[in-house]
Design a protein around this motif. Structure first.
Motif, PDB file in Angstrom:
ATOM      1  N   ALA A   1       0.696  -1.101  -0.037  1.00  5.65           N
ATOM      2  CA  ALA A   1       0.263   0.106   0.081  1.00  5.65           C
ATOM      3  C   ALA A   1       0.807   1.324   0.020  1.00  5.65           C
ATOM      4  N   PHE A   2       1.864   1.375   0.689  1.00  3.79           N
ATOM      5  CA  PHE A   2       2.697   2.609   0.990  1.00  3.79           C
ATOM      6  C   PHE A   2       3.328   2.577  -0.403  1.00  3.79           C
ATOM      7  N   SER A   3       3.953   1.763  -0.752  1.00  5.49           N
ATOM      8  CA  SER A   3       4.931   1.677  -1.988  1.00  5.49           C
ATOM      9  C   SER A   3       4.189   2.091  -3.385  1.00  5.49           C
ATOM     10  N   SER A   4       2.638   2.049  -3.302  1.00  3.72           N
ATOM     11  CA  SER A   4       1.966   2.513  -4.388  1.00  3.72           C
ATOM     12  C   SER A   4       1.584   4.118  -4.367  1.00  3.72           C
ATOM     13  N   LEU A   5       2.241   4.511  -3.072  1.00  2.00           N
ATOM     14  CA  LEU A   5       2.143   6.171  -3.114  1.00  2.00           C
ATOM     15  C   LEU A   5       3.468   6.696  -3.326  1.00  2.00           C
ATOM     16  N   LEU A   6       4.309   5.995  -3.612  1.00  2.00           N
ATOM     17  CA  LEU A   6       5.840   6.639  -3.629  1.00  2.00           C
ATOM     18  C   LEU A   6       6.162   7.514  -4.852  1.00  2.00           C
ATOM     19  N   THR A   7       6.809   8.495  -4.584  1.00  2.00           N
ATOM     20  CA  THR A   7       7.389   9.324  -5.793  1.00  2.00           C
ATOM     21  C   THR A   7       8.604   9.731  -5.347  1.00  2.00           C
ATOM     22  N   ARG A   8       9.457  10.273  -6.418  1.00  2.00           N
ATOM     23  CA  ARG A   8      10.934  10.558  -6.057  1.00  2.00           C
ATOM     24  C   ARG A   8      11.095  11.840  -6.966  1.00  2.00           C
ATOM     25  N   ASP A   9      11.449  13.125  -6.338  1.00  2.00           N
ATOM     26  CA  ASP A   9      11.444  14.222  -7.347  1.00  2.00           C
ATOM     27  C   ASP A   9      13.056  14.347  -7.799  1.00  2.00           C
ATOM     28  N   ALA A  10      13.134  15.579  -8.617  1.00  2.00           N
ATOM     29  CA  ALA A  10      14.232  15.526  -9.350  1.00  2.00           C
ATOM     30  C   ALA A  10      15.552  15.803  -8.309  1.00  2.00           C
ATOM     31  N   ALA A  11      15.320  16.284  -7.367  1.00  2.00           N
ATOM     32  CA  ALA A  11      16.746  16.350  -6.190  1.00  2.00           C
ATOM     33  C   ALA A  11      16.817  14.862  -5.784  1.00  2.00           C
ATOM     34  N   GLY A  12      16.196  13.900  -5.652  1.00  2.00           N
ATOM     35  CA  GLY A  12      16.104  12.410  -5.251  1.00  2.00           C
ATOM     36  C   GLY A  12      15.755  12.304  -4.140  1.00  2.00           C
ATOM     37  N   GLN A  13      14.652  13.151  -3.698  1.00  2.00           N
ATOM     38  CA  GLN A  13      14.145  12.973  -2.290  1.00  2.00           C
ATOM     39  C   GLN A  13      12.585  12.177  -2.699  1.00  2.00           C
ATOM     40  N   HIS A  14      12.557  11.002  -1.685  1.00  2.00           N
ATOM     41  CA  HIS A  14      11.464  10.290  -1.828  1.00  2.00           C
ATOM     42  C   HIS A  14      10.297  10.698  -1.139  1.00  2.00           C
ATOM     43  N   TRP A  15       8.983  10.681  -1.540  1.00  2.00           N
ATOM     44  CA  TRP A  15       7.768  10.876  -0.919  1.00  2.00           C
ATOM     45  C   TRP A  15       6.692  10.052  -0.984  1.00  2.00           C
ATOM     46  N   LEU A  16       5.869  10.044   0.023  1.00  2.00           N
ATOM     47  CA  LEU A  16       4.719   9.153   0.114  1.00  2.00           C
ATOM     48  C   LEU A  16       3.572  10.443  -0.165  1.00  2.00           C
ATOM     49  N   VAL A  17       2.698  10.036  -1.025  1.00  2.00           N
ATOM     50  CA  VAL A  17       1.912  11.338  -1.445  1.00  2.00           C
ATOM     51  C   VAL A  17       0.424  10.709  -1.429  1.00  2.00           C
ATOM     52  N   THR A  18      -0.447  11.527  -0.691  1.00  2.00           N
ATOM     53  CA  THR A  18      -1.747  11.215  -0.471  1.00  2.00           C
ATOM     54  C   THR A  18      -2.621  12.404  -0.963  1.00  2.00           C
ATOM     55  N   PRO A  19      -3.736  12.500  -1.429  1.00  2.00           N
ATOM     56  CA  PRO A  19      -4.452  13.718  -1.644  1.00  2.00           C
ATOM     57  C   PRO A  19      -4.317  15.006  -0.659  1.00  2.00           C
ATOM     58  N   VAL A  20      -4.224  14.448   0.864  1.00  2.00           N
ATOM     59  CA  VAL A  20      -3.985  15.721   1.766  1.00  2.00           C
ATOM     60  C   VAL A  20      -2.643  15.917   2.253  1.00  2.00           C
ATOM     61  N   GLU A  21      -1.811  15.085   2.086  1.00  2.00           N
ATOM     62  CA  GLU A  21      -0.341  15.207   2.413  1.00  2.00           C
ATOM     63  C   GLU A  21       0.812  14.627   1.571  1.00  2.00           C
ATOM     64  N   LYS A  22       1.881  15.326   1.715  1.00  2.00           N
ATOM     65  CA  LYS A  22       3.042  14.849   1.004  1.00  2.00           C
ATOM     66  C   LYS A  22       4.102  14.575   2.183  1.00  2.00           C
ATOM     67  N   LEU A  23       4.612  13.304   2.562  1.00  2.00           N
ATOM     68  CA  LEU A  23       5.488  13.107   3.530  1.00  2.00           C
ATOM     69  C   LEU A  23       6.997  12.426   3.237  1.00  2.00           C
ATOM     70  N   ALA A  24       7.952  13.210   3.557  1.00  2.00           N
ATOM     71  CA  ALA A  24       9.224  12.628   3.209  1.00  2.00           C
ATOM     72  C   ALA A  24       9.719  11.496   3.640  1.00  2.00           C
ATOM     73  N   ILE A  25      10.364  10.545   2.882  1.00  2.00           N
ATOM     74  CA  ILE A  25      10.719   9.189   3.374  1.00  2.00           C
ATOM     75  C   ILE A  25      11.941   8.937   2.817  1.00  2.00           C
ATOM     76  N   ALA A  26      12.921   8.471   3.808  1.00  2.00           N
ATOM     77  CA  ALA A  26      14.193   8.243   3.512  1.00  2.00           C
ATOM     78  C   ALA A  26      14.356   6.902   2.972  1.00  2.00           C
ATOM     79  N   VAL A  27      15.310   6.649   1.904  1.00  2.00           N
ATOM     80  CA  VAL A  27      15.501   5.659   1.354  1.00  2.00           C
ATOM     81  C   VAL A  27      17.091   5.474   1.186  1.00  2.00           C
ATOM     82  N   ASP A  28      17.562   4.547   1.736  1.00  2.00           N
ATOM     83  CA  ASP A  28      19.143   4.237   1.595  1.00  2.00           C
ATOM     84  C   ASP A  28      19.465   3.825   0.117  1.00  2.00           C
ATOM     85  N   ASP A  29      18.668   3.404  -0.650  1.00  2.00           N
ATOM     86  CA  ASP A  29      19.521   2.953  -2.113  1.00  2.00           C
ATOM     87  C   ASP A  29      18.204   3.387  -2.850  1.00  2.00           C
TER      88      ASP A  29
END
Length: 189
Positions: free
Chosen positions: A65-93
Motif C-alpha cells: 500500500a505504501f509503495s503505491s504512494l511513492l514518488t521521487r523528485d528531481a532532487a532525489g527525495q522520496h515522498w509518500l503522497v496522498t490527496p491531503v499530505e506529502k511526507l518525506a521518506i528516507a530511502v537508503d538506496d
C-alpha cells in the motif's frame, strides 16, 4: 479478503504479464498536489525492508500500500503522497528491489524482460522503464525505473540472471540486453 501473491513470472505468458500489470490499479499520485508537507518517520533500507520510527513494518500488505504512494523528485527525495499530505521518506538506496526476472518474446519475436519487485509489482523493461548500470566494473549495481521517478535495484540473483541472459547475446566487453525495442548497456559508465 486475504492477499494472494501472483504466480511466478515463469508461469505467465507475455499477455498474462501485461494483464497482471494492467490490473494493478495504482493511485493517481501524479495528479495530487497536497498542501500539507511533512516527515513520514519512515525509511526503506538498502535491502528493501521498510521501517517506521525505527520499527520494522512486517505486514506485506502495508508495504504494498505504501509503495503505491511513492514518488521521487528531481532532487532525489522520496515522498509518500496522498490527496491531503506529502511526507518525506528516507530511502537508503532504491525504493524497490527487483527479485526475479524472465525474458519473453513479443508477438514480433522481440525480447521483453519482465521484472518482479519486492512489492509484487511486475515491470517490463523498455523505453518507459529503462535499465541503468551504476557502480564500478568491479562492483556494478543495476537499477530499473519503476514509476514516478522511483527505481528498483536488482538483487544479486536477479543481477546474475540478467548477466547470464546478456552473455548469451553479446561478448563480455559489449555486455548489453534489449527489451521492448530499447538496448541497455550493462557496463557502468
Amino acid at each position: 479478503m486475504p492477499y494472494e501473491p501472483p504466480p511466478e513470472l515463469a508461469a505467465l505468458s507475455l499477455s498474462e504479464l501485461a494483464e497482471a500489470i494492467a490490473s494493478r490499479r495504482l493511485p493517481a499520485v501524479e495528479s495530487w498536489s497536497p498542501a500539507n508537507i511533512g516527515e513520514s518517520h519512515m525509511r526503506i533500507a538498502a535491502d528493501g525492508t521498510w521501517f517506521h520510527e525505527g520499527g520494522r513494518i512486517t505486514r506485506p500488505a502495508m508495504v504494498r500500500a505504501f509503495s503505491s504512494l511513492l514518488t521521487r523528485d528531481a532532487a532525489g527525495q522520496h515522498w509518500l503522497v496522498t490527496p491531503v499530505e506529502k511526507l518525506a521518506i528516507a530511502v537508503d538506496d532504491a525504493a524497490f528491489i527487483a527479485t526475479d526476472m524472465e525474458v519473453r518474446s513479443d508477438e514480433n519475436g522481440h525480447p521483453v524482460i519482465a521484472f518482479r519487485l519486492n512489492s509484487d509489482d511486475v515491470v517490463l523493461a523498455g523505453p518507459d522503464h529503462p535499465l541503468r548500470a551504476a557502480g564500478t566494473p568491479e562492483v556494478p549495481a543495476f537499477y530499473l525505473a519503476v514509476r514516478h521517478g522511483t527505481e528498483a535495484r536488482l538483487n544479486r540473483s536477479t543481477y546474475g540472471q540478467l548477466i547470464d541472459h546478456a552473455l548469451t547475446l553479446s561478448e563480455p566487453e559489449a555486455l548489453a540486453v534489449e527489451s521492448r525495442g530499447t538496448r541497455f548497456s550493462l557496463l557502468p559508465a
